[in-house]
Motif scaffolding. Structure first.
Motif, PDB file in Angstrom:
ATOM      1  N   LEU A  20      55.402  51.003 -59.694  1.00  0.00           N
ATOM      2  CA  LEU A  20      56.205  51.824 -58.784  1.00  0.00           C
ATOM      3  C   LEU A  20      57.396  51.047 -58.255  1.00  0.00           C
ATOM      4  O   LEU A  20      58.506  51.576 -58.164  1.00  0.00           O
ATOM      5  CB  LEU A  20      55.339  52.311 -57.620  1.00  0.00           C
ATOM      6  N   SER A  28      63.080  59.855 -51.966  1.00  0.00           N
ATOM      7  CA  SER A  28      62.956  61.134 -52.640  1.00  0.00           C
ATOM      8  C   SER A  28      63.778  62.183 -51.924  1.00  0.00           C
ATOM      9  O   SER A  28      63.879  62.202 -50.702  1.00  0.00           O
ATOM     10  CB  SER A  28      61.488  61.584 -52.665  1.00  0.00           C
ATOM     11  N   ARG A  44      57.353  61.549 -52.624  1.00  0.00           N
ATOM     12  CA  ARG A  44      56.656  60.271 -52.472  1.00  0.00           C
ATOM     13  C   ARG A  44      55.886  60.247 -51.153  1.00  0.00           C
ATOM     14  O   ARG A  44      56.427  60.576 -50.093  1.00  0.00           O
ATOM     15  CB  ARG A  44      57.634  59.106 -52.521  1.00  0.00           C
ATOM     16  N   GLU A  85      53.772  62.072 -55.462  1.00  0.00           N
ATOM     17  CA  GLU A  85      53.678  60.754 -56.087  1.00  0.00           C
ATOM     18  C   GLU A  85      53.202  59.736 -55.058  1.00  0.00           C
ATOM     19  O   GLU A  85      53.939  59.398 -54.128  1.00  0.00           O
ATOM     20  CB  GLU A  85      55.043  60.335 -56.632  1.00  0.00           C
ATOM     21  N   VAL A  87      52.415  56.174 -53.385  1.00  0.00           N
ATOM     22  CA  VAL A  87      52.815  54.773 -53.436  1.00  0.00           C
ATOM     23  C   VAL A  87      51.766  53.993 -52.641  1.00  0.00           C
ATOM     24  O   VAL A  87      51.663  54.134 -51.422  1.00  0.00           O
ATOM     25  CB  VAL A  87      54.216  54.557 -52.833  1.00  0.00           C
ATOM     26  N   ASP A 109      60.635  52.598 -49.934  1.00  0.00           N
ATOM     27  CA  ASP A 109      60.041  53.545 -50.880  1.00  0.00           C
ATOM     28  C   ASP A 109      60.392  54.991 -50.556  1.00  0.00           C
ATOM     29  O   ASP A 109      60.184  55.873 -51.393  1.00  0.00           O
ATOM     30  CB  ASP A 109      58.518  53.386 -50.908  1.00  0.00           C
ATOM     31  N   VAL A 111      58.999  57.223 -48.549  1.00  0.00           N
ATOM     32  CA  VAL A 111      57.894  58.182 -48.503  1.00  0.00           C
ATOM     33  C   VAL A 111      58.115  59.173 -47.374  1.00  0.00           C
ATOM     34  O   VAL A 111      58.799  58.898 -46.385  1.00  0.00           O
ATOM     35  CB  VAL A 111      56.535  57.469 -48.335  1.00  0.00           C
TER      36      VAL A 111
END
Length: 435
Positions: A20, A28, A44, A85, A87, A109, A111
């Motif tokens: 990842l 995202s 995410r 998705e 993480v 990331d 999220v």
């Protein structure tokens, strides 16, 4: 299909995390984007638990349950037409690491929500991160209460949904002289403060109290204390693999459930499977969910989990609460038509769901769940015979009624200062000997 080896081969988790990270950590697109391509991009979400360290014994299986819920939602089309998705990050059984990884999940990331934490040390350490970013954490474990945050959804039990009913049941069924033992961090200390207040109000007695560092096996003096003081009941808030040493020490001294029963607040089916149930058989635990709960909803949940992770896999309360939290988040995202934390929070109040342990709903004022309370006796096969249940779901009361919210905050602040700006003792073992 989920990897059945996930729980048993942590290396696969590390490889998945590396993959990842290698693919980039861009944020995202939110569902509000008008781009058809952005609409199809996955959402995410963060999964933040201890994959290593003393708490891995409890938290690895919660990761599995979280991923199962994500797979189930993806199988029916995801949220707002987008796949989820996950993480996965490792909190490594250390509060500061949890905070670092929470920051990475949010800022690097991208999220939209994080599902994670176990100990109150980890939750209280990451809380400022979520509040600073106005983000959202779903926390799946029973805890000491004394906290409200608009950025946390508490899907585990508040004190009046686990600790306090267990104490009342014990005084009615087992006796009124208690010995308290716990790991040396905020949850056991706060839980025992609640217990002390409650026992005093019910005219019982605390005969002794002891703490050991998280992961420590130095339990011999506490076991000797129990032999000397002969309480009616032991109330156990040890976490992780310290429990193995403690129960072996009890049995080596002839302390059995028939002589002095123990009620645990952090031992469940997965810990018993990994530690071996023999030393624990006949003792008790207080939770909202046991795998042995009857009903079609739980049977389907157990079947789905074992289909993914093996027919010998077991399920415990935090796993069910974590799985439920993912489904509640997805319901809120669908209702909001968005995956932004702010929009989802607006949809949480009063949201209901048919969870495996029974119906739950999110209390709008506290973002805790209404939950059924249960006490179970440990069987030789590592499952539980349920010996008591509340007749209906119990409203969450995060602040126990024995002190004001400010008094509880002052108590917590004292612990934080005592531990040098941490939510867990970083060094010296504290014992509070009996008379």
């Amino acid at each position: 299909m989920l990897k059945k080896t996930f729980l048993f081969v942590p290396t696969l988790i590390v490889l998945a995390i590396f993959f990842l990270q290698s693919c980039g950590a861009g944020v995202s697109a939110d569902s509000a984007s008008t781009s058809p391509e952005a609409q199809r991009e996955p959402v995410r979400v963060g999964v933040l638990h201890s994959l290593t360290g003393t708490m891995a014994i409890s938290e690895l299986s919660v990761v599995n349950a979280t991923l199962l819920a994500i797979e189930e939602i993806n199988a029916r089309g995801g949220v707002n037409g987008r796949q989820i998705e996950p993480v996965v990050r490792d909190g490594a059984s250390a509060g500061p690491v949890f905070a670092e990884e929470a920051e990475r999940l949010i800022t690097d990331d991208g999220v939209k929500v994080v599902f994670g934490c176990w100990t109150s040390d980890s939750r209280r350490t990451v809380r400022p991160v979520f509040e600073r970013h106005n983000h959202l954490l779903f926390y799946p474990v029973q805890y000491e209460g004394m906290e409200l945050s608009p950025n946390i959804v508490y899907t585990g039990a508040a004190p009046n949904q686990q600790i306090m009913p267990a104490v009342k049941w014990a005084m009615d069924q087992l006796g009124n002289r208690f010995y308290l033992i716990g790991s040396d961090y905020v949850f056991p200390h706060a839980a025992n403060a609640i217990i002390r207040d409650q026992v005093q109000s019910l005219r019982g007695e605390i005969v002794g109290e002891a703490y050991v560092l998280l992961g420590s096996t130095e339990v011999e003096s506490a076991a000797d204390d129990i032999v000397r003081l002969q309480p009616d009941v032991i109330l156990n808030t040890l976490n992780g693999d310290s429990n193995i040493a403690f129960f072996k020490a009890l049995r080596a001294r002839g302390i059995t459930p028939e002589l002095i029963p123990t009620i645990s607040f952090s031992i469940a089916e997965t810990e018993l499977q990994m530690m071996g149930s023999a030393p624990f058989e006949g003792d008790f635990a207080a939770w909202n969910y046991f795998q042995s709960v009857s009903g079609a909803r739980n049977e389907a949940f157990v079947a789905a989990y074992q289909a993914a992770f093996g027919e010998d896999a077991v399920i415990n309360d935090p796993m069910e609460a974590a799985w439920t939290g993912v489904h509640l988040w997805a319901l809120a995202a669908e209702a909001a038509g968005s995956t932004s934390p702010e929009n989802i929070r607006a949809e949480l109040g009063g949201l209901s769901f048919a969870a495996p342990h029974g119906p739950v709903s999110i209390d709008a004022r506290t973002q805790h769940l209404w939950k059924t309370v249960r006490i179970g006796r440990i069987r030789g096969d590592g499952q539980f015979d349920i010996v008591w249940s509340s007749p209906k779901p119990v409203r969450p009361l995060p602040y126990p009624p024995y002190r004001s919210a400010q008094q509880w905050q002052d108590f917590l602040d004292g612990l934080y200062r005592q531990w040098g700006g941490h939510w867990a003792n970083q060094g010296e073992v504290l014992g509070v000997p009996g008379p």
